[in-house]
Design a protein around this motif. Structure first.
Motif, PDB file in Angstrom:
ATOM      1  N   ARG A  69     -16.424  -0.417  11.691  1.00  0.00           N
ATOM      2  CA  ARG A  69     -16.608  -1.702  11.126  1.00  0.00           C
ATOM      3  C   ARG A  69     -15.773  -2.732  12.166  1.00  0.00           C
ATOM      4  N   ALA A  70     -15.793  -3.960  12.068  1.00  0.00           N
ATOM      5  CA  ALA A  70     -14.930  -4.772  12.909  1.00  0.00           C
ATOM      6  C   ALA A  70     -13.416  -4.495  12.824  1.00  0.00           C
ATOM      7  N   ALA A  71     -12.854  -4.569  13.798  1.00  0.00           N
ATOM      8  CA  ALA A  71     -11.472  -4.565  13.808  1.00  0.00           C
ATOM      9  C   ALA A  71     -10.712  -5.418  13.050  1.00  0.00           C
ATOM     10  N   GLU A  72     -11.375  -6.653  12.619  1.00  0.00           N
ATOM     11  CA  GLU A  72     -10.823  -7.699  11.635  1.00  0.00           C
ATOM     12  C   GLU A  72     -10.859  -6.914  10.372  1.00  0.00           C
ATOM     13  N   GLN A  73     -11.633  -5.888   9.886  1.00  0.00           N
ATOM     14  CA  GLN A  73     -11.589  -5.484   8.874  1.00  0.00           C
ATOM     15  C   GLN A  73     -10.993  -3.965   8.621  1.00  0.00           C
ATOM     16  N   ILE A  74     -10.447  -3.715   9.431  1.00  0.00           N
ATOM     17  CA  ILE A  74      -9.356  -2.500   9.581  1.00  0.00           C
ATOM     18  C   ILE A  74      -8.005  -2.885   9.644  1.00  0.00           C
TER      19      ILE A  74
END
Length: 172
Positions: A69-74
Motif C-alpha cells: 500500500r502507499a507509504a502514506e498508509q504505513i
C-alpha cells in the motif's frame, strides 16, 4: 525496551521500497546488500512484512518486493508490530503474589500499579510510532539527509529495481 535489529532492517527496507517506481520490485538479495545483512536473515523479516500486508512479494526471476500500500498508509507502528508482534513489551506475571511475603488472593484485587504504569507507557510509545508514516521518513531523508547519501540510495534503488509488466501490456 530493546527492539530487535530486525525492526531496524524492516523499517529501512520499507523506506527503500517506498522509492521504487510504480509497480516495480526489488529483490530481497539487493535489500540485504544495501544494508550489509545476510539474505537469509533479512528474508525472515521480509516474510513477516509480507504476512502483515505491508509488502507484496512477487515470485519469479523478475520478482521481488514492493509496498503493498502507499507509504502514506504505513506507519512505524505497523512495521514494529509486524516484526515484534502485537503483545506489549512488558507482561506482568504477578510476581507480587509469589514468595514468602505473599498473602491471600483477596489482597490483590486491585490491578498491579507497576503493570498499569508500564501499559500506559506502552500506549504512549505505540501512539508516537503510529504518528510517523514511512512517507514522512522518506521525505525527511530527502530534505535533510546528506545529499551524497541520498543520491547513493537513489542510485542503488534505480540499479536494482525490476520493472513489472502490467496486465494490459502482456502479449497474447
Amino acid at each position: 525496551m530493546k527492539l530487535s535489529e530486525g525492526v531496524e532492517a524492516a523499517i529501512h527496507c520499507t523506506a527503500t521500497l517506498a522509492s521504487v517506481d510504480g509497480n516495480s520490485t526489488m529483490p530481497g538479495a539487493a535489500l540485504a546488500e544495501a544494508f550489509g545483512l545476510s539474505p537469509s536473515y533479512l528474508l525472515k523479516h521480509l516474510n513477516q512484512l509480507t504476512a502483515a500486508r505491508i509488502l507484496e512479494s512477487l515470485p519469479g526471476p523478475a520478482g521481488g518486493y514492493r509496498l503493498a500500500r502507499a507509504a502514506e498508509q504505513i506507519t512505524l507502528l505497523d512495521v514494529v508490530l509486524a516484526i515484534e508482534g502485537r503483545e506489549p513489551a512488558f507482561r506482568c506475571s504477578e510476581i507480587r503474589q509469589r514468595g514468602p511475603v505473599k498473602i491471600g488472593a483477596s489482597a490483590y484485587v486491585k490491578p498491579c500499579g507497576i503493570n498499569a504504569a508500564m501499559l500506559k507507557a506502552e500506549r504512549a510509545y505505540r501512539a508516537a510510532l503510529a504518528e510517523v508514516r514511512i512517507s514522512d521518513i522518506v521525505a525527511e531523508y530527502a530534505a535533510e539527509g546528506d545529499p551524497r547519501s541520498y543520491a547513493a540510495s537513489c542510485a542503488f534503488v534505480e540499479r536494482h529495481q525490476r520493472p513489472q509488466k502490467s496486465a494490459s501490456s502482456k502479449q497474447i
